[in-house]
Design a protein around this motif. Structure first.
Motif, PDB file in Angstrom:
ATOM      1  N   ALA A  53       0.836  -1.209   0.000  1.00 54.74           N
ATOM      2  CA  ALA A  53       0.000   0.000   0.000  1.00 54.74           C
ATOM      3  C   ALA A  53       0.865   1.252   0.000  1.00 54.74           C
ATOM      4  O   ALA A  53       0.576   2.226  -0.706  1.00 54.74           O
ATOM      5  CB  ALA A  53      -0.933  -0.007   1.206  1.00 54.74           C
ATOM      6  N   ARG A  54       1.951   1.232   0.770  1.00 54.01           N
ATOM      7  CA  ARG A  54       2.858   2.377   0.813  1.00 54.01           C
ATOM      8  C   ARG A  54       3.506   2.603  -0.546  1.00 54.01           C
ATOM      9  O   ARG A  54       3.595   3.738  -1.031  1.00 54.01           O
ATOM     10  CB  ARG A  54       3.934   2.165   1.895  1.00 54.01           C
ATOM     11  CG  ARG A  54       4.791   3.396   2.146  1.00 54.01           C
ATOM     12  CD  ARG A  54       5.889   3.106   3.141  1.00 54.01           C
ATOM     13  NE  ARG A  54       6.920   2.236   2.588  1.00 54.01           N
ATOM     14  CZ  ARG A  54       7.814   2.613   1.676  1.00 54.01           C
ATOM     15  NH1 ARG A  54       7.806   3.836   1.187  1.00 54.01           N
ATOM     16  NH2 ARG A  54       8.720   1.769   1.240  1.00 54.01           N
ATOM     17  N   ARG A  56       2.344   1.691  -3.503  1.00 52.04           N
ATOM     18  CA  ARG A  56       1.316   2.174  -4.438  1.00 52.04           C
ATOM     19  C   ARG A  56       1.035   3.655  -4.210  1.00 52.04           C
ATOM     20  O   ARG A  56       0.871   4.414  -5.159  1.00 52.04           O
ATOM     21  CB  ARG A  56       0.048   1.356  -4.321  1.00 52.04           C
ATOM     22  CG  ARG A  56       0.213  -0.030  -4.926  1.00 52.04           C
ATOM     23  CD  ARG A  56      -1.147  -0.674  -5.151  1.00 52.04           C
ATOM     24  NE  ARG A  56      -0.986  -1.983  -5.760  1.00 52.04           N
ATOM     25  CZ  ARG A  56      -0.950  -2.205  -7.065  1.00 52.04           C
ATOM     26  NH1 ARG A  56      -1.017  -1.217  -7.913  1.00 52.04           N
ATOM     27  NH2 ARG A  56      -0.830  -3.433  -7.535  1.00 52.04           N
ATOM     28  N   ALA A  57       1.040   4.073  -2.943  1.00 50.92           N
ATOM     29  CA  ALA A  57       0.846   5.492  -2.623  1.00 50.92           C
ATOM     30  C   ALA A  57       1.999   6.339  -3.159  1.00 50.92           C
ATOM     31  O   ALA A  57       1.823   7.524  -3.451  1.00 50.92           O
ATOM     32  CB  ALA A  57       0.707   5.676  -1.117  1.00 50.92           C
ATOM     33  N   GLU A  58       3.176   5.723  -3.295  1.00 48.45           N
ATOM     34  CA  GLU A  58       4.343   6.424  -3.841  1.00 48.45           C
ATOM     35  C   GLU A  58       4.420   6.308  -5.360  1.00 48.45           C
ATOM     36  O   GLU A  58       5.403   6.712  -5.961  1.00 48.45           O
ATOM     37  CB  GLU A  58       5.624   5.892  -3.204  1.00 48.45           C
ATOM     38  CG  GLU A  58       5.770   6.272  -1.745  1.00 48.45           C
ATOM     39  CD  GLU A  58       7.103   5.816  -1.161  1.00 48.45           C
ATOM     40  OE1 GLU A  58       8.026   5.457  -1.924  1.00 48.45           O
ATOM     41  OE2 GLU A  58       7.205   5.818   0.074  1.00 48.45           O
TER      42      GLU A  58
END
Length: 69
Positions: A53-54, A56-58
């Motif tokens: 998730a981290r 993908r957020a980046e």
């Protein structure tokens, strides 16, 4: 361990690829026997999901998990 990261993002042909490294319990036991204590292991699935998730957020388009057994 100093110098190691949980994950990275690489770009190939315009695609941002997140790569996450994970350890299984047997691998951790082997490493601890060879290098000494100091490492701990979080539950595998939640840790991988959080790191994905981290990434993908980046901006990672895809995320690949690599496990060592």
């Amino acid at each position: 361990m100093p110098g190691l990261r949980n994950s990275t993002i690489i770009t190939r042909h315009g695609i941002r690829i997140g790569v996450v490294g994970v350890l299984t319990q047997p691998t951790l036991s082997y490493i601890t026997a060879a290098l000494g204590n100091g490492l701990s292991l979080a539950p595998l699935a939640p840790a991988l999901q959080a790191e994905a998730a981290r990434l993908r957020a980046e901006g990672a388009t895809v995320v690949i998990g690599l496990a060592h057994e």
